[in-house]
Design an enzyme around this catalytic site. Sequence first.
Site, PDB file in Angstrom:
ATOM      1  N   THR A   1      10.578  25.616  21.735  1.00  0.00           N
ATOM      2  CA  THR A   1      12.101  24.974  22.234  1.00  0.00           C
ATOM      3  C   THR A   1      12.105  23.512  22.149  1.00  0.00           C
ATOM      4  OG1 THR A   1      12.243  27.127  23.382  1.00  0.00           O
ATOM      5  CG2 THR A   1      13.970  25.473  23.814  1.00  0.00           C
ATOM      6  N   SER A   2      13.115  23.076  21.397  1.00  0.00           N
ATOM      7  CA  SER A   2      13.439  21.589  21.410  1.00  0.00           C
ATOM      8  C   SER A   2      12.132  20.835  21.241  1.00  0.00           C
ATOM      9  CB  SER A   2      13.780  21.290  22.869  1.00  0.00           C
ATOM     10  OG  SER A   2      14.497  20.100  22.840  1.00  0.00           O
ATOM     11  N   SER A   3      11.618  20.035  22.041  1.00  0.00           N
ATOM     12  CA  SER A   3      10.353  19.220  21.542  1.00  0.00           C
ATOM     13  C   SER A   3       9.409  20.310  21.324  1.00  0.00           C
ATOM     14  CB  SER A   3       9.898  18.306  22.687  1.00  0.00           C
ATOM     15  OG  SER A   3       8.795  17.587  22.377  1.00  0.00           O
TER      16      SER A   3
END
Length: 296
Positions: free
Chosen positions: A138-140
């Site tokens: 998720t995300s990074s």
Amino acid sequence: MYLIQALLITAQVALAAITPGSLSQVTENFGSNPRKVGFYIYVPTKLSENPPIVVASHHCQGTAPGYFKSSNYKPLADKHGFIIIYPNSPYSGTCFDMSSKATLTHDGGGDTTGIANMVRWTLEKYKANPKKVFAFGTSSGAMMTNVLAATYPDLFAAAIVYAGVPAGCFMSSANAINAWNSTCANGQSSASSEKWASVVKNMYPGYTGPRPRMQIYHGGADTTLKPNNYKETIKQWAGVFGFDAEKPASKAAGPSGFTSSRWGSPVVQLEGNFNPSVGHNLQVFGSRDMEWFGIA
Ligand SMILES: *[C@@H]1O[C@H](CO)[C@@H](O)[C@H](O)[C@H]1NC(C)=O
């Protein structure tokens, strides 16, 4: 004296042990890990024979134990008997390094090298299935998942990206480690399918084997990693697989208001999932992930 030493050593071994059924930190030497990325592992009490491995990468401000909880993969690992590796960012702010040349290169000595060695060690230790190694994040951690897919296509069979950016989009022109790239985050890094595909291919020059099947999720109301990153990521993998990003083979309703576009048949190599009304904090669709990985 000797008794105390022996007790101390026993205690240390106990601390370092991997306990099936609990998230455990691996403290023993598992191979080269120049950036000291933390290594957490979840081994279910009932491991399947030749178990699959899933690498689960957390978001900025997140941790391996935090993502263990929030991604809610434990019940899935318990049900299907697979192992989960949770890398833990070594940097303050706990993003992963997605900007240095080292991390963007196969065995280049960055975060990705450490994670690849976690996978290699786990494959060996648990006689896991080298054809069933997967990644999501998720995300990074989504950026990491894209970059792992690009740098280690030899290790990963499929990957799922929850709100990330194209592999290499966060690269730093100054070769800085763990640098934020606003141009990319703001959705202003735009390139052709061919250009983005060459960014992937240059992360592991000379590699000609199969590439992981890629599933991408992004929200149209994402203000952290602007939605154009969805388009660019689709262009990137479409380019790698030789598809026309503008012409999916099919389009259908996906989960929770997402629309799924698919490329490749009969095997879907690339699936894009876009929901115009959701923001950056996407939920992880665990049981749908199992289908993409072919674990269910
Ligand atoms: C940010 O990434 C883009 C590619 O997406 C690159 O062209 C640019 O140089 C990077 N910016 C910095 C400040 O490194």
